[in-house]
Write an enzyme that holds these catalytic residues in place. Structure first.
Site, mmCIF file in Angstrom:
data_model
loop_
_atom_site.group_PDB
_atom_site.id
_atom_site.type_symbol
_atom_site.label_atom_id
_atom_site.label_comp_id
_atom_site.label_asym_id
_atom_site.label_seq_id
_atom_site.Cartn_x
_atom_site.Cartn_y
_atom_site.Cartn_z
ATOM 1 N N HIS A 356 0.798 -1.229 0.000
ATOM 2 C CA HIS A 356 0.000 0.000 0.000
ATOM 3 C C HIS A 356 0.824 1.269 0.000
ATOM 4 O O HIS A 356 0.253 2.363 -0.026
ATOM 5 C CB HIS A 356 -0.918 0.048 1.221
ATOM 6 C CG HIS A 356 -2.142 -0.780 1.071
ATOM 7 N ND1 HIS A 356 -3.281 -0.320 0.450
ATOM 8 C CD2 HIS A 356 -2.413 -2.048 1.439
ATOM 9 C CE1 HIS A 356 -4.205 -1.263 0.451
ATOM 10 N NE2 HIS A 356 -3.695 -2.329 1.045
ATOM 11 N N LYS A 535 -9.184 14.003 3.704
ATOM 12 C CA LYS A 535 -8.305 12.838 3.766
ATOM 13 C C LYS A 535 -7.409 12.997 4.980
ATOM 14 O O LYS A 535 -7.394 14.054 5.602
ATOM 15 C CB LYS A 535 -7.469 12.719 2.491
ATOM 16 C CG LYS A 535 -6.811 14.035 2.056
ATOM 17 C CD LYS A 535 -6.031 13.899 0.758
ATOM 18 C CE LYS A 535 -6.912 13.890 -0.479
ATOM 19 N NZ LYS A 535 -6.850 12.649 -1.216
ATOM 20 N N ARG A 536 -6.666 11.942 5.345
ATOM 21 C CA ARG A 536 -5.725 12.084 6.445
ATOM 22 C C ARG A 536 -4.779 13.257 6.190
ATOM 23 O O ARG A 536 -4.459 13.567 5.042
ATOM 24 C CB ARG A 536 -4.922 10.786 6.631
ATOM 25 C CG ARG A 536 -5.688 9.683 7.345
ATOM 26 C CD ARG A 536 -6.158 10.107 8.714
ATOM 27 N NE ARG A 536 -5.069 10.180 9.660
ATOM 28 C CZ ARG A 536 -4.806 9.259 10.570
ATOM 29 N NH1 ARG A 536 -5.570 8.184 10.679
ATOM 30 N NH2 ARG A 536 -3.787 9.392 11.395
ATOM 31 N N LYS A 541 0.262 14.514 1.116
ATOM 32 C CA LYS A 541 -1.043 14.845 0.546
ATOM 33 C C LYS A 541 -1.180 16.353 0.298
ATOM 34 O O LYS A 541 -2.073 16.801 -0.390
ATOM 35 C CB LYS A 541 -2.156 14.329 1.450
ATOM 36 C CG LYS A 541 -2.235 12.783 1.501
ATOM 37 C CD LYS A 541 -3.341 12.324 2.440
ATOM 38 C CE LYS A 541 -3.420 10.815 2.611
ATOM 39 N NZ LYS A 541 -4.206 10.142 1.556
ATOM 40 N N THR A 643 -8.607 6.460 -2.880
ATOM 41 C CA THR A 643 -9.955 5.996 -3.224
ATOM 42 C C THR A 643 -10.936 7.149 -3.081
ATOM 43 O O THR A 643 -11.982 7.149 -3.722
ATOM 44 C CB THR A 643 -10.407 4.827 -2.328
ATOM 45 O OG1 THR A 643 -10.167 5.185 -0.957
ATOM 46 C CG2 THR A 643 -9.649 3.553 -2.670
ATOM 47 N N LYS A 647 -14.420 8.310 -5.344
ATOM 48 C CA LYS A 647 -15.753 8.643 -4.822
ATOM 49 C C LYS A 647 -16.221 9.986 -5.388
ATOM 50 O O LYS A 647 -17.386 10.152 -5.751
ATOM 51 C CB LYS A 647 -15.723 8.716 -3.289
ATOM 52 C CG LYS A 647 -15.304 7.426 -2.596
ATOM 53 C CD LYS A 647 -14.997 7.711 -1.103
ATOM 54 C CE LYS A 647 -14.218 6.578 -0.466
ATOM 55 N NZ LYS A 647 -13.628 6.987 0.841
#
Ligand code: PLP
Length: 800
Positions: A356, A535-536, A541, A643, A647
């Site tokens: 991952h 998101k986290r 990110k 993911t 969505k």
């Protein structure tokens, strides 16, 4: 094996079942029932139907001696289950009407359910989507995990700072699980190895019991239901009676308290390795209990242990359950007396591993003292595996046992017959980086399975306005065959249909605005672009890239307040690991920026910023249907798949994003003209890092970036503590490992393109609708079919 669909259930039948459970399962008369009573009674009434299809599925699998898929994961981020069950059984209208007849509001009752947060983020949510797709596809499967007493912490803000409080989902009554006191296994730790007459025996020093709790997971139309089996730790000797009789009550309770520690809390970090003994205990606890359970089921149906790989497929969700390799070899060799080589071959035939992340800080490795202290026999077996692999591959240079460590990625690779990445780009990078040598030795082992999301939760249930329009337009075949969303394309060329698509989005935005006004006390303009990054919190990110660009936009608006700006509402949500100081500083910065911008009379109607607390599955279900713009802006090469990106696209948001993870494939599917691309590629990133002072050069070349950074540095957003964010500005202007400065200019450009496109509604709506129509490939049904075919050799037991 004809699998009957469940009987149709009338509103009256369901209403009677609710009242029956209220009275006889919960001992409550309707006149005295509270919200939680109604929610539990409805849940039990729904659960009865799920249980029926669960029994049928288990019976079919047993009768057929089916191969079972076992998904081992330290996390299952399942969220609420009541609506999921109702939607998959096709009982939405009946449930709504039955509750109305009893004087209760359907949405209020559903909203009473706690959100089970037994996971950190994407990895745990993927496991939950996979379970639902496995059931939808009728593939006999079990999810194995840990029944944490406390899931991911609850987040709130105090003075803009993240505050963590324990998550206590088990304090409320939980409708879905069945305790299985008979499924109990004794798990050992530590102790000694004894070698006698060529036999090796492990004598653990301490034990805890693993007790199973089963939650049925029902698929679309209730045709099949699989099991999520979560293990809870109990003391093997619960109570020290002599101590109690001495009056030492604390000592008497100690064994129980110590044992329960193992399933007490979820580790709240998805990106750094936890080199802690308790974490390794948790991992072995899950693996050992799962393997005992798997072999017990196998032994009931089959007698030849050599047939194990024909009947058992075990998927390791990341390296967290990697000790399954040595543990299965230990059972087959030490306990069942198979030759070592054969034990290894059989174990490898069963096991496969999903990688991952390529982030070096997230690759698990254990010091051999810690590992060997807790699992002495497994350390020996890891060495034997490593040696056997060396002998078979003499040109190998990297060991899984270098530097007095046990490297779990290497161990997982060697013990798996297939290793997969989670997006096309990530899989290629895996081959080139972390596993380059093992890939050269085993070129057929690495395969790709791009992630997906279940369309039942992430479109049908969470966005009834859009899913209703879709079903009206093309029928409901899309729910089980998501690529049929392509059939929407002709309708998208019809202006009247586009208006209905837009009306659905607009109504979702109004709902969200009302909710934010009620819950957060902030009112926003529903006609503005809803620009969402949820998101986290992590540097890769790049939430800090987003807030810097927002600051620059605000500054430019103040230069020319009367220009034709596209109004924006910039929404954030996400938790930072409690020990990740920089990520927590970014949360505080965003909240500080929000306070200044939202109070600015010159720009407050054009640019608002809001950080919503306590991001979880339920909040995602609320935000995603209302989003116009989806922020997927990670440093290229760092996000394995994502993911959340899927969505959003499915729900008709446009993506602004880098060529990272599954963004690459999303852009290919929806069309480059329907995606706001910016930024460096993964190989650009590698090259740019070699350029001296790359951040300083980028800042010098872009006055907007320089000015935004200066505001951060100079205390514009922290007037009471001018140097609060100096280190953030220094980081971006200095080492800038995640290349925020270097990507800023391009990000600004793409963001202004999004502004321009949004000002032309006809074009925007068409592009957004094409995102929905062309995202069908990102269904987790497609992903699971890929695993069944390429990795598990498993089949469906549904007849149609
Ligand atoms: C989908 C989802 C994630 C994963 O989001 P990414 O943007 O892919 O990191 C994390 N948390 C929750 C609650 C989700 O629903």
């Amino acid at each position: 094996m004809n699998i009957a669909t469940p009987p149709q259930v009338s509103t009256n039948t369901l209403r009677d079942a609710i009242v029956r459970h209220l009275c006889y399962s919960f001992g409550r008369e309707p006149d005295f029932a509270g919200l939680e009573d109604w929610r539990m009674a409805l849940s039990y009434a729904i659960r009865d139907h799920i249980a029926d299809s669960w029994f049928r599925a288990a019976g079919t699998a047993r009768r057929e001696g089916a191969k079972r898929v076992y998904y081992l994961s330290m996390e299952f981020l399942i969220g609420r289950l009541l609506e999921d069950g109702i939607v998959n059984l096709g009982l939405v209208d009946q449930a709504r009407e039955a509750l109305a007849a009893l004087g209760q509001d359907y949405d209020t009752v559903l909203a009473d359910e706690p959100d089970a947060a037994l996971g950190n983020g994407g990895l745990g949510r993927l496991a939950a989507c996979f379970l639902e797709s496995l059931s939808t596809l009728g593939c006999p499967a079990y999810g194995y995990g840990i029944r944490y007493e406390h899931g991911l912490f609850r987040q709130s803000f105090q003075g803009g700072r993240q505050i963590e409080a324990p998550e206590t989902w088990l304090l409320q009554r939980h409708a879905w699980e069945f305790e299985r006191p008979e499924a109990l296994f004794r798990i050992g730790f530590g102790g000694e190895i004894e070698e006698t007459g060529g036999k090796v025996l492990w004598h653990p020093a301490e034990h805890v019991d693993a007790e199973a709790y089963d939650t049925p997971i029902v698929g679309w139309q209730g045709k099949w239901a699989n099991t999520l089996r979560l293990w809870s730790a109990k003391a093997s000797d619960p109570f020290d009676l002599p101590a109690f009789n001495r009056g030492d009550f604390a000592a008497a309770a100690q064994p129980e308290a110590l044992a329960r520690t193992i399933s007490r809390v979820l580790y709240p970090d998805d990106t750094t390795e936890q080199g802690r003994e308790l974490r390794l205990k948790q991992e072995f606890f899950l693996v050992a209990a799962a393997l005992r359970d798997i072999l017990a089921r196998f032994d009931k149906e089959h007698s030849d242990i050599r047939k194990l790989p024909e009947k058992v497929a075990i998927q390791l969700n990341d390296t967290h359950p990697a000790v399954a390799g040595p543990e299965l070899v230990r059972i087959l060799h030490d306990e069942r007396s198979l030759p070592f080589e054969e034990a290894m071959e059989i174990a490898r035939g069963c096991l496969s591993y999903t990688n991952h992340t390529l982030l070096p800080e997230a690759l698990e490795s254990w010091g051999e003292d810690l590992f060997g202290g807790l699992l002495p026999r497994h350390l020996q077996i890891a060495d034997l595996i490593d040696n056997a692999h060396y002998e078979a591959n003499p040109s190998r240079t990297q060991s899984m046992r270098a530097d007095h460590q046990v490297k779990m990625g290497q161990l997982s690779f060697v013990m798996a017959h297939k290793v997969n990445g989670v997006s096309a780009l990530h899989t290629e990078l895996m081959k080139e980086t972390v596993f380059s040598e093992l890939h050269r030795l085993h070129p057929e082992r690495i395969v790709n399975q791009t992630n997906g999301v279940t369309p039942r939760r992430w479109l049908l249930a969470c966005n009834p306005r859009l899913s209703g329009l879709i079903t009206e337009t093309i029928g409901d075949g899309w729910v089980a065959d998501l690529e049929r969303l392509r059939e929407l394309e002709p309708a998208i060329e019809d202006a009247a249909w586009r208006e209905r698509f837009d009306a659905a989005k607009r109504a979702n935005k109004v709902d969200l605005s009302n909710w934010m006004a009620a819950e957060q006390g902030v009112s926003v303009n529903p006609d503005a672009m809803f620009d969402v990054q949820i998101k986290r919190m992590h540097e890769y990110k790049r939430q800090h890239l987003n807030i810097l660009e927002t600051i620059a936009l605000w500054q430019e608006m103040k230069d020319a307040p009367n220009a034709d700006w596209t109004p924006r509402v910039v929404l954030f949500a996400g938790k930072a690991a409690p020990g990740y100081a920089f990520a927590k500083d970014i949360i505080r910065l965003i909240n500080d920026v929000a306070a200044v911008l939202n109070a600015d009379p010159e720009t407050g109607d054009k640019l608002q910023v809001l950080f919503l607390p306590n991001y979880n599955v339920t909040l995602a279900e609320r935000l995603i249907p209302a989003a116009d713009l989806s922020e997927q802006i990670s440093t290229a090469g760092k996000e394995a798949s994502g993911t959340g990106n899927m969505k959003f696209a499915l729900n008709g948001a446009m993506t602004i994003g880098t060529l990272d993870g599954a963004n690459v494939e999303i852009r290919e599917h929806v069309g480059a003209e329907n995606f706001f691309l910016f930024g460096m590629t993964a190989s650009d990133v590698t090259e740019r890092r070699k350029v001296e002072s790359h951040a300083a050069k980028a800042i010098e070349a872009d006055p907007r970036l320089a000015r935004a950074l200066q505001a951060v540095r100079g205390g514009t957003f922290s007037p009471d503590e001018v140097d609060r964010y100096t280190h953030v500005a220094d980081n971006i202007a200095g080492a800038d490992y995640f290349l925020v400065a270097s990507d800023f200019t391009e990000y600004w450009r793409a963001s202004r393109e999004a502004d321009a496109a949004f000002r032309d509604p006809a074009t925007w709506i068409r592009k957004a609708a094409l995102n929905t129509a062309r995202s069908g490939w990102f269904s987790s049904d497609r992903t699971i079919r890929g695993y069944m075919q390429d990795i598990w050799a498993a089949r469906s037991y549904l007849s149609d």
